[in-house]
Design a protein around this motif. Structure first.
Motif, PDB file in Angstrom:
ATOM      1  N   LEU A   1      11.694   6.561  -2.867  1.00 40.31           N
ATOM      2  CA  LEU A   1      11.050   5.827  -1.778  1.00 40.31           C
ATOM      3  C   LEU A   1      10.180   4.699  -2.320  1.00 40.31           C
ATOM      4  N   GLY A   2       9.587   4.915  -3.496  1.00 36.96           N
ATOM      5  CA  GLY A   2       8.773   3.872  -4.104  1.00 36.96           C
ATOM      6  C   GLY A   2       9.563   2.611  -4.389  1.00 36.96           C
ATOM      7  N   TRP A   3      10.772   2.774  -4.949  1.00 36.12           N
ATOM      8  CA  TRP A   3      11.632   1.612  -5.197  1.00 36.12           C
ATOM      9  C   TRP A   3      11.950   0.897  -3.887  1.00 36.12           C
TER      10      TRP A   3
ATOM     11  N   LEU B   1       0.831  -1.199   0.000  1.00 37.72           N
ATOM     12  CA  LEU B   1       0.000   0.000   0.000  1.00 37.72           C
ATOM     13  C   LEU B   1       0.871   1.257   0.000  1.00 37.72           C
ATOM     14  N   ALA B   2       1.962   1.216   0.761  1.00 39.36           N
ATOM     15  CA  ALA B   2       2.880   2.356   0.759  1.00 39.36           C
ATOM     16  C   ALA B   2       3.445   2.591  -0.638  1.00 39.36           C
ATOM     17  N   THR B   3       3.794   1.515  -1.338  1.00 39.43           N
ATOM     18  CA  THR B   3       4.332   1.664  -2.700  1.00 39.43           C
ATOM     19  C   THR B   3       3.318   2.314  -3.618  1.00 39.43           C
TER      20      THR B   3
ATOM     21  N   ALA C   1       3.910  -7.213  -5.646  1.00 42.01           N
ATOM     22  CA  ALA C   1       5.168  -6.471  -5.535  1.00 42.01           C
ATOM     23  C   ALA C   1       5.847  -6.367  -6.894  1.00 42.01           C
ATOM     24  N   ALA C   2       5.789  -7.449  -7.669  1.00 47.02           N
ATOM     25  CA  ALA C   2       6.365  -7.415  -9.020  1.00 47.02           C
ATOM     26  C   ALA C   2       5.629  -6.406  -9.893  1.00 47.02           C
ATOM     27  N   ARG C   3       4.315  -6.339  -9.752  1.00 43.56           N
ATOM     28  CA  ARG C   3       3.550  -5.369 -10.546  1.00 43.56           C
ATOM     29  C   ARG C   3       3.968  -3.942 -10.199  1.00 43.56           C
ATOM     30  N   ASN C   4       4.147  -3.661  -8.913  1.00 43.55           N
ATOM     31  CA  ASN C   4       4.589  -2.324  -8.524  1.00 43.55           C
ATOM     32  C   ASN C   4       5.990  -2.024  -9.045  1.00 43.55           C
ATOM     33  N   LEU C   5       6.866  -3.022  -9.020  1.00 40.24           N
ATOM     34  CA  LEU C   5       8.208  -2.825  -9.576  1.00 40.24           C
ATOM     35  C   LEU C   5       8.127  -2.537 -11.076  1.00 40.24           C
TER      36      LEU C   5
ATOM     37  N   MET D   1       0.917   4.358  -2.852  1.00 38.91           N
ATOM     38  CA  MET D   1       0.801   5.780  -2.537  1.00 38.91           C
ATOM     39  C   MET D   1       2.020   6.558  -3.027  1.00 38.91           C
ATOM     40  N   LEU D   2       3.184   6.001  -2.861  1.00 37.63           N
ATOM     41  CA  LEU D   2       4.402   6.694  -3.286  1.00 37.63           C
ATOM     42  C   LEU D   2       4.454   6.821  -4.802  1.00 37.63           C
ATOM     43  N   ILE D   3       3.973   5.822  -5.523  1.00 35.89           N
ATOM     44  CA  ILE D   3       3.870   5.932  -6.980  1.00 35.89           C
ATOM     45  C   ILE D   3       2.889   7.037  -7.346  1.00 35.89           C
ATOM     46  N   LYS D   4       1.738   7.049  -6.679  1.00 40.89           N
ATOM     47  CA  LYS D   4       0.720   8.070  -6.948  1.00 40.89           C
ATOM     48  C   LYS D   4       1.281   9.476  -6.725  1.00 40.89           C
ATOM     49  N   LEU D   5       2.121   9.616  -5.685  1.00 37.45           N
ATOM     50  CA  LEU D   5       2.678  10.923  -5.336  1.00 37.45           C
ATOM     51  C   LEU D   5       3.994  11.210  -6.057  1.00 37.45           C
ATOM     52  N   ASP D   6       4.367  10.329  -6.978  1.00 38.52           N
ATOM     53  CA  ASP D   6       5.554  10.500  -7.814  1.00 38.52           C
ATOM     54  C   ASP D   6       6.828  10.575  -6.975  1.00 38.52           C
ATOM     55  N   GLU D   7       6.893   9.765  -5.944  1.00 43.15           N
ATOM     56  CA  GLU D   7       8.078   9.667  -5.096  1.00 43.15           C
ATOM     57  C   GLU D   7       8.830   8.397  -5.488  1.00 43.15           C
ATOM     58  N   GLN D   8       9.639   8.501  -6.540  1.00 43.07           N
ATOM     59  CA  GLN D   8      10.236   7.313  -7.138  1.00 43.07           C
ATOM     60  C   GLN D   8      11.251   6.627  -6.220  1.00 43.07           C
TER      61      GLN D   8
END
Length: 341
Positions: free
Chosen positions: A121-123, A108-110, A145-149, A112-119
């Protein structure tokens, strides 16, 4: 003594730390920035929070965090999600139930970080989600997790690598479970389709999107994995098709896809707000400014914190202010979203 004073000053300057006066300061911080700061500190293990949930409360707290996300109550999420991560790291790594909660928190954190364009921290969050999911031997979380990556790789401009990550994960034996596995496979194929679109392969995008739609139809049309990828259903596939068509450079096709999707059929406020934001982007490309502003106002009406926090939406609003005639409605929206040039 000098070192202790230095650490105390550093802690007091950290967003989200439970120190006297921090709550008042937080009121002046945009919610997206607040959420990022608190997630960063929880992930780095710095700062403190004196209101952490007990281990027994973690499943209920995770469910509330998902509800915060779906309803775009990001102020609440900025408290709840970092606490889940802090507690999760304090517990034994031998407890598979706690590992699953920690892994879901990082997923869930990933998002949100993707949504907020925080690359950056997202990685970090995505890799931790993958590691925890593998330790817990939880196939759906490993796949998510693979999808988020894959999303992060695509945003870095690595479309070919993003495509490979998503399609390889979709072939994992762990996704052979009847319903959840099929839905996760559909989400991964959707992600691959979007990567194809970003690389300019419109035909490949449509072929993969049709494959995902067939999986959704085969699941009976109801929403699966609502808390694990935003939901998967024929409606969510069609929502994906809007942004994918737009990414190929065809806003008219994106708008045609939007006309085929009643937004109320989407499973959450977050997804419906995304619908209106995607429609607004396509309308802006077609030069239909008034309709674009109306779509943005519809998104804001549904989910103000979502609309005001997303950098892509704020950039669209700023672009409208700079590119043509403005109206009081547009200027007021820009002020509320802190998007004035």
């Amino acid at each position: 003594m000098r070192r202790r004073r230095f650490l105390a000053v550093s802690a007091a300057a950290t967003v989200g730390v439970s120190l006297p006066g921090s709550a008042a300061a937080d009121q002046n911080v945009p919610v997206g920035q607040l959420l990022v700061g608190r997630l960063r500190d929880a992930m780095l293990g710095i700062g403190q929070d004196n209101q952490l949930p007990s281990p027994a409360q973690l499943p209920a707290e995770l469910a509330r965090a998902h509800t915060d996300f779906h309803t775009c109550h990001y102020t609440s999420l900025a408290l709840r999600l970092p606490r889940l991560i802090r507690v999760g790291h304090s517990l034994s790594s031998d407890d598979s139930e706690h590992l699953i909660v920690l892994g879901q928190s990082y997923l869930l954190a990933t998002r949100m970080l993707i949504k907020l364009d925080e690359q950056q921290l997202g990685w970090m969050a995505a890799d931790r989600a993958r590691q925890v999911a593998e330790a817990a031997e939880h196939p759906l979380s490993v796949a998510e997790a693979a999808r988020n990556l894959a999303v992060l790789a695509r945003r870095a401009g690595w479309e070919e690598q993003a495509l490979s990550i998503a399609l390889n994960a979709a072939d994992a034996p762990g996704l052979r479970a009847p319903r959840g596995g099929a839905a996760e496979r559909g989400l991964l194929i959707q992600s691959a389709a979007y990567s194809a679109a970003r690389s300019g392969d419109g035909a490949g995008m449509r072929e993969l999107t049709d494959e995902a739609a067939a999986i959704a139809d085969g699941l009976g049309g109801s929403t699966a994995l609502r808390d694990h990828g935003g939901g998967f259903s024929p409606a969510t596939v069609q929502l994906h098709r809007i942004s994918a068509e737009f990414s190929t450079g065809d806003p008219s096709a994106a708008l045609a896809a939007a006309r085929a999707l009643p937004p109320q059929s989407l499973p959450s406020l977050e997804r419906r707000a995304r619908y209106y934001a995607d429609v607004a982007a396509a309308l802006a490309q077609r030069g239909r400014r008034e309709e674009c502003v109306r779509a943005l106002l519809a998104a804001e009406h549904l989910a103000p914190q979502e609309t005001h926090s997303r950098p892509a939406v704020r950039s669209l609003i700023s672009g409208l202010l700079l590119s043509g005639r403005t109206t009081p409605e547009l200027r007021a929206l820009a002020a509320r979203a802190d998007a004035l040039p």
